[in-house]
Structure formats: structure tokens, C-alpha cells
Design a protein around this motif. Structure first.
Motif, PDB file in Angstrom:
ATOM      1  N   LYS A 131       0.968  -1.054  -0.022  1.00 15.32           N
ATOM      2  CA  LYS A 131      -0.009  -0.021  -0.104  1.00 15.32           C
ATOM      3  C   LYS A 131       0.702   1.187   0.005  1.00 15.32           C
ATOM      4  CE  LYS A 131      -3.985  -2.243   2.220  1.00 15.32           C
ATOM      5  NZ  LYS A 131      -4.823  -2.238   3.487  1.00 15.32           N
ATOM      6  N   MET A 132       1.985   1.393   0.812  1.00 15.88           N
ATOM      7  CA  MET A 132       2.848   2.436   0.557  1.00 15.88           C
ATOM      8  C   MET A 132       3.501   2.548  -0.587  1.00 15.88           C
ATOM      9  SD  MET A 132       5.852   3.054   3.487  1.00 15.88           S
ATOM     10  CE  MET A 132       4.801   2.940   4.846  1.00 15.88           C
ATOM     11  N   LYS A 133       3.781   1.458  -1.121  1.00 12.32           N
ATOM     12  CA  LYS A 133       4.345   1.655  -2.410  1.00 12.32           C
ATOM     13  C   LYS A 133       3.421   2.218  -3.416  1.00 12.32           C
ATOM     14  CE  LYS A 133       6.206  -1.193  -6.264  1.00 12.32           C
ATOM     15  NZ  LYS A 133       6.821  -2.573  -6.819  1.00 12.32           N
ATOM     16  N   ASP A 134       2.209   1.849  -3.477  1.00  5.66           N
ATOM     17  CA  ASP A 134       1.251   2.332  -4.338  1.00  5.66           C
ATOM     18  C   ASP A 134       1.025   3.769  -4.085  1.00  5.66           C
ATOM     19  OD1 ASP A 134       0.769  -0.150  -5.506  1.00  5.66           O
ATOM     20  OD2 ASP A 134      -0.888  -0.455  -4.154  1.00  5.66           O
ATOM     21  N   VAL A 135       1.046   4.373  -2.868  1.00  4.29           N
ATOM     22  CA  VAL A 135       1.146   5.628  -2.294  1.00  4.29           C
ATOM     23  C   VAL A 135       2.194   6.533  -3.137  1.00  4.29           C
ATOM     24  CG1 VAL A 135       1.093   7.368  -0.607  1.00  4.29           C
ATOM     25  CG2 VAL A 135      -0.437   5.529  -0.471  1.00  4.29           C
ATOM     26  N   TYR A 136       3.268   5.887  -2.807  1.00  7.64           N
ATOM     27  CA  TYR A 136       4.610   6.714  -3.626  1.00  7.64           C
ATOM     28  C   TYR A 136       4.620   6.561  -5.026  1.00  7.64           C
ATOM     29  CZ  TYR A 136       6.842   5.973   0.873  1.00  7.64           C
ATOM     30  OH  TYR A 136       7.333   6.036   2.315  1.00  7.64           O
ATOM     31  N   VAL A 137       3.877   5.476  -5.687  1.00  6.86           N
ATOM     32  CA  VAL A 137       3.920   5.565  -6.842  1.00  6.86           C
ATOM     33  C   VAL A 137       2.846   6.714  -7.723  1.00  6.86           C
ATOM     34  CG1 VAL A 137       2.991   4.228  -9.112  1.00  6.86           C
ATOM     35  CG2 VAL A 137       4.321   3.320  -7.467  1.00  6.86           C
ATOM     36  N   ASN A 138       1.720   6.979  -6.794  1.00  2.46           N
ATOM     37  CA  ASN A 138       0.773   7.869  -7.277  1.00  2.46           C
ATOM     38  C   ASN A 138       1.419   9.421  -6.683  1.00  2.46           C
ATOM     39  OD1 ASN A 138      -0.888   6.042  -7.962  1.00  2.46           O
ATOM     40  ND2 ASN A 138      -1.976   5.633  -6.073  1.00  2.46           N
ATOM     41  N   ASN A 139       2.212   9.417  -5.650  1.00  2.00           N
ATOM     42  CA  ASN A 139       2.905  10.660  -5.357  1.00  2.00           C
ATOM     43  C   ASN A 139       4.100  10.677  -5.040  1.00  2.00           C
ATOM     44  OD1 ASN A 139       3.135  13.149  -4.428  1.00  2.00           O
ATOM     45  ND2 ASN A 139       1.399  13.164  -2.866  1.00  2.00           N
ATOM     46  N   ALA A 154       6.548  12.385  -4.546  1.00  5.00           N
ATOM     47  CA  ALA A 154       6.919  13.430  -3.516  1.00  5.00           C
ATOM     48  C   ALA A 154       7.058  12.816  -2.274  1.00  5.00           C
ATOM     49  CB  ALA A 154       6.285  14.958  -3.875  1.00  5.00           C
ATOM     50  N   LEU A 155       6.368  11.900  -2.052  1.00  5.78           N
ATOM     51  CA  LEU A 155       6.233  11.406  -0.659  1.00  5.78           C
ATOM     52  C   LEU A 155       7.302  10.343  -0.260  1.00  5.78           C
ATOM     53  CD1 LEU A 155       2.640  10.593   0.046  1.00  5.78           C
ATOM     54  CD2 LEU A 155       3.804  12.557   0.619  1.00  5.78           C
ATOM     55  N   GLY A 156       7.938   9.640  -1.490  1.00  3.05           N
ATOM     56  CA  GLY A 156       8.744   8.743  -1.290  1.00  3.05           C
ATOM     57  C   GLY A 156       9.246   8.198  -2.708  1.00  3.05           C
TER      58      GLY A 156
END
Length: 571
Positions: free
Chosen positions: A389-397, A399-401
Motif C-alpha cells: 500500500k505504501m508503494k502504491d502511495v509513492y507511485v501515485n505521489n 514526492a512522498l517517497g
């Protein structure tokens, strides 16, 4: 009811009485401090008692399954909570009552000092007026005496014919002067007397009653505060009584939870070995061991064992001794070994498959090990889902990581899950081998051989990423009975052969939601809507073991079927 009216002449007594009230407040302070100290000490001793009787680390595992021990520790927890309520009594008394009492003492001392100073000032004013009155009266008395003497002197001079007219007139003038001075002192005395009476009247009717009234109010306020504080101390203790009663109810509930029947079952479950009760010890007739057979040409003794009669031969006896079942002492040796196994081989480390334990204890140990692997797999799986889930968040944004930074961790997590699943299946294999039914000869060894364990371990270490788990094919153990010549228990020789794996009982049913073509070894094909039996639940790898109506078995994707387990009906 007023001190100023009723006790108008008791100023010093009132001053002493108010000081006694302050002394009582200070004594009450010491009482509350000692009470708090006792409550804290009592709570500390109770907690120390609870700590001293808490289970030791080595005792937890032995006693945590018995109700008498578990409920005793529950009672200790309730006692610990009860001790905490005594701490609450002390803390609230210190923070509320003692604090207010200290303020009351300080306030009362200041008020009393102020009232006493004002009273002393009023009394000094009256004393000053009394002093002025005494002075004016003394002056008047002196003037009166001098005027009286001057008058006597004038009368004597007027009656004396030897004195001249001038001397008589001089005496007369002196008399008039003294009388005038006496009249002035008299008037001054009268005025001072009137003024002093007014001061005295004001002193006893207004000024001192006001001072007494202030001191009376101060004393009544102190008494009312003491009354309130005594009640507050009682309310503090009353407020914790419901919690204390709850703790006591918890102790009663703990006592009700003690069950002799459950503890007896727990003892059986913990120490039951699973070994069968030993058979009767055969009788060995030694008197016929050296009977000479006359039909023997050499005349040598021949054992009755050759004719299948008589005692057991030395060879047979040696075989029994090796197995630990021959002779009277073999019974005690076997019993001792059983006891040692039950208590964990006197502290020695168990084998990987726990085959050194009795059957019942081995099964419990394997199930416990499998449960540990399941918990660890669930934890790692949850961690993996979080990282995905964190990876998906990073892929979409971005700037977060950086999403690529998680790739290595996700890969390590997947490898760890695979390793845990392989280990879990290995222990499931051990458990399955324990549950395999014995051969038709009616006998089976108490523990698996090292070769079969090794083979089972090898078969169960399966990669979970390339396809479904491989069907386990363990080489079965077949025993051939060799009858004893005297009818005793037969010996068994281990051979290799094929047999049906019956280690997976049916635990439910399932229906195929989608068609599936078996493309990997160990999987089975299915058609949409096909009904099948469930043999083994999904162990976290996405595959479920099933048996079709044609008795073919294998793995199918869990997401392709809808399962119904029999244990759900029991619930």
C-alpha cells in the motif's frame, strides 16, 4: 447569641480559646498525615505481597493451564487493584483535605492576630481614658485641699485681732485664688469623667463587641471548615468503596472459576503419553530348558522351543531385551522411559519432529509449532500488505517517497513468507505422518524413522511462488509380521510399498466459481459450478487442497472457489 454581649468581660479567655482552636487544627493535620502514611504503607505492603506471590517464569508454563493457579493469580490482580484504592485515599486526602487545612490554619492565625491587635488597641484607648480621669481627679483633690486650707487660713486671720488689715486681705485673696483653682480642677475632672464614661460605654457596647464578633466568626468558620473536612475524608473513602467491592467481587468470581474437573482433564491432557498399557508378562518355564531328546543321535539337549513348546529361547529373550519389553525389569524400564518422555526428557532438547516425546505430547508440540508459524506468517503478510500500500502511495505521489526503495524489503518479506510456509508444511508433514493409519498387520512404530522424517521434510519444502504446492508422496512404512514360535508378539521388518495417503480428512465442501486448467504439477482442473470436498485449508499461499468425486486430489486456487467448512456448522 454574641460573645460581645455574653462574654464582654472575658477578653483574655476568648484569646486563649481561639489559640486552642488553632492548636487543634494543627493536631488534625498531623492526624491526616499519619493516616495517609498508614494508607500508603498498607498499599505498598499489599503490592509487595502480590509481587512476592506472582508466578515465576519457570512456573507460568506449568501452572497457567490449571484453574486453581489461574484464578489465584486473578485474585492477586484484584488485590493489587484494591491496594491502589488505598493509595487513592491517601493521595486525595493529601491533595484536597490537607491542602485546605493548611490554608485554614494560616488564615485563622492571621485573622486572630488582627483581631487581637484591634482588641488591644481598643483596650489601650479605654485605659488611656481611665488614666486621664485619674489624673484629673487627683488634681481636683489637691486643688480642693489647698482651697480648703486657704479658707481655714483666712478665717483664722480674720479672727486674729493682732493682724493688720493688709495681712487679712492678703489671706483673703489667697483663699479666693485657691477656690478658683479648685473650681477649675473640679470642672476639668467632671468633663474628663463624662468623657471617660462615654469611652467606657463605647468600649463595652460597640468597640469590643465588634472585636469579639470578628473572633466569634473566625472560630465558627474554623469549626465549620473542620466539619466539612471530616466529612470530606469520609467521602473520599466512600468513593473508593464501590471499586473495592468490585475487586472483592472479582475475587469471589475467581473462586467460582476454580474447577476440579477441568484441572483433572488438564492434568490428563498435559501428561498423557498415548502409549498402550503393557501386555501381561509371559511365564518362562525354566525347568524344561534342558530336557534331552532321546531321538537325537548325539544326545545333546534340545530346547522345547524347537517343538514350539516350553520357554522362550535366549535369542528370543535377547530380542525382547533390546526392545525394552522382555523380563520383569523391562516393565519398570519402559515405565521410567515413559515418565521421562512425559516430563520432557529431564530437560534435554527435543528432536525437530518431537519424536522423542510420547505420541500425545508429540501431537501437541507439533500443533503448537504450526500455530506459531501461522501467527508469524500472518504478521509478515500484514507487513507485506502495508508495504504494498505504501508503494502504491509513492507511485501515485512520488514526492512522498521513492517506490523503488521498498522493492528490496518487499522481496525479502516474500522470501521470508515462503521460508515460513515451507517450515510450516514440514511440521504439518510430521503431524500427518503421525496420523497415518497402521498397516494391516495391526502394528506401527511409536515414532517415525529418521529416513521417513528426512524424506517428508524434503517433500514439504516447496516453492510458493511458481505454482501450487506439490502433492506430498511419502514412502509408506509396511511391516511384515514374523510369527514367534511360541505365539508371542511378532517382530516386524520394514519394507517399501505403495499405500493410500489417508492423512487428509474431509473438512468441508466447495464449489468452483470459475473454470481452471491444471497447468502445474500437484494441481487439478475443475469446471465452473463443480462440487468438491475440501481436504486442507489455504495456508496463506493462495491454494486449497480438494478431492473431486473421481477421488483425484490436488490444489486449486482459493480465489476460484467458494468454501463451506464443517466446523462452521458446529458454531
Amino acid at each position: 447569641m454574641s460573645w460581645g454581649i455574653e462574654l464582654w468581660d472575658q477578653y483574655d479567655t476568648i484569646a486563649t480559646h481561639t489559640q486552642k482552636g488553632i492548636d487543634f487544627c494543627e493536631r488534625f493535620t498531623h492526624f491526616l498525615k499519619d493516616r495517609c502514611s498508614i494508607e500508603l504503607k498498607y498499599a505498598s505492603e499489599l503490592k509487595k505481597l502480590v509481587k512476592n506471590y506472582q508466578p515465576k517464569k519457570k512456573e507460568e508454563e506449568d501452572y497457567q493451564q490449571y484453574t486453581w493457579a489461574i484464578k489465584f493469580w486473578d485474585m492477586l490482580k484484584e488485590l493489587h487493584d484494591l491496594a491502589g484504592q488505598h493509595e487513592v485515599i491517601a493521595e486525595n486526602t493529601q491533595s484536597q483535605v490537607l491542602k485546605d487545612l493548611q490554608s485554614l490554619i494560616t488564615e485563622t492565625k492571621q485573622q486572630r492576630k488582627k483581631d487581637l491587635q484591634e482588641g488591644a488597641k481598643v483596650q489601650d484607648h479605654l485605659k488611656s481614658s481611665y488614666s486621664q480621669l485619674d489624673k484629673s481627679r487627683s488634681k481636683y483633690e489637691r486643688a480642693f485641699k489647698m482651697a480648703e486650707k486657704a479658707t481655714d487660713d483666712y478665717r483664722k486671720a480674720d479672727a486674729d485681732i493682732n493682724l493688720s488689715r493688709a495681712e487679712v486681705e492678703k489671706t483673703r485673696n489667697q483663699m479666693m485664688i485657691k477656690n478658683n483653682q479648685c473650681d477649675e480642677c473640679k470642672n476639668e475632672y467632671a468633663a474628663q469623667l463624662q468623657q471617660t464614661n462615654q469611652h467606657q460605654r463605647d468600649h463595652y457596647t460597640q468597640q469590643m463587641p465588634a472585636v469579639f464578633q470578628q473572633m466569634q466568626g473566625m472560630e465558627e468558620n474554623r469549626i465549620n471548615k473542620i466539619k466539612s473536612m471530616v466529612k470530606q475524608v469520609a467521602d473520599i473513602e466512600r468513593s473508593v468503596i464501590p471499586i473495592i467491592n468490585t475487586c472483592i467481587d472479582g475475587m469471589v468470581k475467581a473462586s467460582d472459576g476454580i474447577s476440579a474437573e477441568e484441572d483433572s482433564r488438564a492434568v490428563i491432557d498435559k501428561y498423557k503419553s498415548g502409549f498402550p498399557i503393557p501386555n501381561d508378562i509371559p511365564f518362562e518355564d525354566l525347568s524344561n530348558a534342558s530336557v534331552i531328546d532321546t531321538s537325537n543321535a548325539n544326545g545333546t539337549p534340545k530346547s522345547s522351543l524347537d517343538s514350539r513348546k516350553g520357554t522362550v529361547s535366549d535369542k528370543k529373550r535377547n530380542k525382547k531385551d533390546k526392545k525394552g519389553g522382555g523380563g520383569l525389569f523391562g516393565i519398570f524400564t519402559s515405565s521410567k522411559a515413559t515418565i521421562n518422555k512425559i516430563i520432557g526428557l529431564l530437560g534435554e532438547e527435543s528432536k525437530e519432529d518431537f519424536s522423542d516425546l510420547p505420541p500425545n505430547q508429540q501431537r501437541k508440540a507439533l500443533n503448537r509449532k504450526i500455530d506459531e508459524f501461522k501467527k508469524e506468517i500472518a504478521r509478515e503478510t500484514a507487513e507485506r500488505e502495508g508495504m504494498l500500500k505504501m508503494k502504491d502511495v509513492y507511485v501515485n505521489n512520488p514526492a512522498l517517497g521513492d517506490p523503488n526503495a521498498l522493492e528490496k524489503k518487499i522481496e525479502e518479506n516474500a522470501q521470508k513468507i515462503d521460508s515460513l510456509q515451507a517450515e510450516m508444511r514440514k511440521y504439518q508433514g510430521y503431524l500427518t505422518n503421525m496420523d497415518v493409519k497402521p498397516s494391516p498387520a495391526g502394528h506401527r512404530r511409536n515414532s517415525l524413522s529418521d529416513d521417513s522424517i528426512s524424506q517428508s521434510s524434503t517433500n514439504m519444502e516447496i516453492s510458493q511462488t511458481s505454482g501450487p504446492p506439490q502433492t506430498m508422496h511419502n514412502e509408506p512404512e509396511v511391516y511384515t509380521a514374523i510369527d514367534d514360535e511360541d505365539g508371542d508378539h511378532p517382530e516386524f521388518d520394514q519394507t517399501e510399498g505403495d499405500f493410500d495417503d489417508e492423512g487428509f480428512p474431509v473438512i468441508g465442501t466447495c464449489r468452483a466459481l470459475y473454470p481452471y486448467e491444471a497447468g502445474n504439477e500437484g494441481s487439478v482442473a475443475m469446471t465452473e459450478g463443480e462440487e468438491m470436498f475440501v481436504l486442507e485449508q489455504d495456508q496463506g499461499d493462495g491454494w486449497t487442497r480438494v478431492r473431486k468425486h473421481d477421488n483425484s486430489e490436488g490444489f486449486v486456487p482459493t480465489s476460484y472457489i467458494q468454501c463451506h467448512f464443517y466446523d462452521q456448522d458446529e458454531v
